[in-house]
Scaffold this active site. Structure first.
Site, PDB file in Angstrom:
ATOM      1  N   TYR A  72     -16.908  15.884 -16.304  1.00 13.17           N
ATOM      2  CA  TYR A  72     -17.268  14.481 -16.065  1.00 13.17           C
ATOM      3  C   TYR A  72     -18.249  14.424 -14.885  1.00 13.17           C
ATOM      4  O   TYR A  72     -17.960  14.934 -13.794  1.00 13.17           O
ATOM      5  CB  TYR A  72     -16.018  13.635 -15.792  1.00 13.17           C
ATOM      6  N   LYS A 129      -8.647   5.176 -19.233  1.00 15.49           N
ATOM      7  CA  LYS A 129      -9.046   5.591 -20.591  1.00 15.49           C
ATOM      8  C   LYS A 129      -7.885   5.411 -21.578  1.00 15.49           C
ATOM      9  O   LYS A 129      -7.450   4.305 -21.807  1.00 15.49           O
ATOM     10  CB  LYS A 129      -9.574   7.015 -20.544  1.00 15.49           C
ATOM     11  N   ASP A 151      -7.825  18.113 -15.435  1.00 10.28           N
ATOM     12  CA  ASP A 151      -8.102  16.723 -15.795  1.00 10.28           C
ATOM     13  C   ASP A 151      -7.746  16.576 -17.275  1.00 10.28           C
ATOM     14  O   ASP A 151      -8.445  17.101 -18.148  1.00 10.28           O
ATOM     15  CB  ASP A 151      -9.584  16.420 -15.532  1.00 10.28           C
ATOM     16  N   ARG A 162       0.832  -1.211   0.000  1.00  6.55           N
ATOM     17  CA  ARG A 162       0.000   0.000   0.000  1.00  6.55           C
ATOM     18  C   ARG A 162       0.863   1.257   0.000  1.00  6.55           C
ATOM     19  O   ARG A 162       0.492   2.293  -0.540  1.00  6.55           O
ATOM     20  CB  ARG A 162      -0.964  -0.002   1.211  1.00  6.55           C
TER      21      ARG A 162
HETATM   22  C1  LIG Z   1     -12.642  13.092 -17.752  1.00  2.00           C
HETATM   23  C2  LIG Z   1     -12.763  11.987 -16.749  1.00  2.00           C
HETATM   24  N1  LIG Z   1     -12.167  12.134 -15.543  1.00  2.00           N
HETATM   25  C3  LIG Z   1     -12.268  11.170 -14.587  1.00  2.00           C
HETATM   26  C4  LIG Z   1     -12.982  10.012 -14.804  1.00  2.00           C
HETATM   27  C5  LIG Z   1     -13.087   8.978 -13.693  1.00  2.00           C
HETATM   28  O1  LIG Z   1     -12.238   7.916 -13.933  1.00  2.00           O
HETATM   29  P1  LIG Z   1     -12.451   6.407 -13.375  1.00  2.00           P
HETATM   30  O2  LIG Z   1     -13.660   5.881 -14.053  1.00  2.00           O
HETATM   31  O3  LIG Z   1     -11.169   5.728 -13.735  1.00  2.00           O
HETATM   32  O4  LIG Z   1     -12.641   6.506 -11.895  1.00  2.00           O
HETATM   33  C6  LIG Z   1     -13.607   9.824 -16.043  1.00  2.00           C
HETATM   34  C7  LIG Z   1     -14.395   8.590 -16.291  1.00  2.00           C
HETATM   35  O5  LIG Z   1     -15.126   8.483 -17.246  1.00  2.00           O
HETATM   36  C8  LIG Z   1     -13.498  10.832 -17.038  1.00  2.00           C
HETATM   37  O6  LIG Z   1     -14.088  10.731 -18.241  1.00  2.00           O
END
Ligand SMILES: Cc1ncc(COP(=O)(O)O)c(C=O)c1O
Length: 383
Positions: A103, A201, A176, A51
């Site tokens: 998101y 992604k 992000d 961890r």
């Molecule tokens: C732009 C963006 N940020 C964060 C996330 C969250 O990621 P996770 O699904 O790996 O927790 C997503 C998920 O679709 C996303 O599209």
């Protein structure tokens, strides 16, 4: 590994070393959760407990920091775990500025789960820099959260301008960069203190590993970095070693994949915009997109995500999603296979996303096959 290497070289080599014990060229997978202490109680290999530290996670973090051009990276079990660790490095009562298109999960996590903990959320249209400046002044926000292109309406934030305003107001800037990737957009160089990724992604790229990461700029405040590191290790939302191994392997092909996927998306967006059944296309690579010029100044292409609205409302969008044969109906994005999603269905009736919006994650299939599949799916829709 020299930081002066090009991204393609870093993607293949950063975080990787020949194993001195075996000569293995690809990294070994270290599944052990714990590491032996020497008789004197010391940790001869610098490793204690998975961890806290794991060789596969270390390798991934080193590679992500190199590729994004940051000082340090921290890997998490998901993008959401990374977001939670960042926001909980603030203090209860602090305000965060979020863009009005973002998101869905980030907004719900910040407002609901972290709202209960004491986080305050203020939403602003980040395409309006003057509105951002006013919000910074009135809220004394501690952190400003950029997402460009945004999910799902591909709004474009001028990262340089908004980051400059936030820094002048003493706020931290998080971007992000999941949709753009460090290959297409260098958010730390544009002024962010932190780049965030859902590595699930494009970085993973094969829809088979969940993960998240944050990468800090050289000038990110050390006390904030230390708090996020503490949240990672004590909060425990860390990725499994095998997921780190998969993500590091996928990183090598990231530049090739995102460029090919973006080139296909650009062609599909141009074609969709000419289709009578399509009411609107959201793609920043199109010159008619309101953020086209800003995007061109900060991102090397329009990316591989397209959203589009069809005539005929919710029912028509459902019909298109039901009719696709090659493209898969599923949530998520960034994989080698193209995915389509009727976003309102996923986000629920209270989401501001238009009822007739479909989100398309363009994969590595041939553009003609994708176009043919979409063409048969939109044929005959009410106009
Ligand atoms: C732009 C963006 N940020 C964060 C996330 C969250 O990621 P996770 O699904 O790996 O927790 C997503 C998920 O679709 C996303 O599209």
């Amino acid at each position: 590994m020299s930081d002066s290497f090009h991204p393609e070289t870093l993607a293949v080599h950063a975080g990787r070393r020949i194993d001195p014990a075996t000569g293995a060229v690809t990294p070994n997978l270290t599944l052990s959760t714990t590491f032996e202490r020497a008789a004197d109680g010391s940790l001869p290999h610098g490793l204690n407990y998975t961890r806290l530290d794991n060789p596969n996670r270390h390798a991934l973090e080193e590679a992500l920091a190199a590729l994004e051009g940051g000082r340090e990276a921290l890997a998490f079990a998901s993008g959401q775990a990374a977001t939670a660790a960042l926001l909980q490095a603030l203090s209860p009562g602090d305000t965060v500025l979020l863009p009005d298109d973002i998101y869905h999960g980030t907004r719900v996590l910040a407002e609901t789960v972290l709202g209960r903990w004491g986080l305050r959320v203020v939403t602003v249209d980040f395409t309006d820099s003057a509105a951002v400046a006013v919000a910074l002044e009135h809220t004394a926000a501690r952190l400003l959260w950029i997402e460009t292109p945004s999910n799902p309406r591909l709004k474009i934030t001028d990262v340089r301008t908004v980051a400059r305003l936030a820094r002048a107001a003493g706020a931290l800037v998080v971007a992000d960069n999941t949709w753009a990737t460090p290959i297409l957009q260098r958010v730390l160089e544009l002024g962010a203190h932190v780049a965030l990724h859902s590595t699930t992604k494009y970085i993973g790229g094969h829809s088979d590993a969940l993960g998240g990461a944050v990468i800090f700029s050289a000038d990110a405040p050390p006390d904030f970095v230390a708090r996020v590191r503490e949240n990672q290790r004590l909060g425990g939302g860390v990725p499994a070693p095998f997921d780190c191994w998969l993500l590091l392997r996928s990183l090598a092909t990231l530049p090739l994949r995102v460029r090919a996927q973006s080139a296909t998306a650009a062609q599909l967006a141009v074609w969709l915009a000419t289709e009578p059944a399509v009411a609107r296309v959201y793609y920043p690579g199109l010159p008619v997109h309101s953020g086209h010029a800003i995007n061109a100044a900060q991102m090397s292409s329009g990316g591989a995500m397209i959203s589009f609205e069809v005539h005929g409302g919710f029912a028509a969008a459902s019909t298109v999603a039901a009719r696709v044969k090659l493209i898969t109906r599923a949530t998520s994005l960034g994989g080698v296979e193209s995915l389509i999603e009727h976003r309102k269905l996923a986000e629920g009736p209270h989401s501001p996303t238009p009822d007739n919006l479909l989100r398309l994650s363009v994969g590595l299939e041939h553009v003609d096959d994708l176009r043919a599949d979409l063409a048969q799916a939109i044929t005959g829709l009410a106009m």
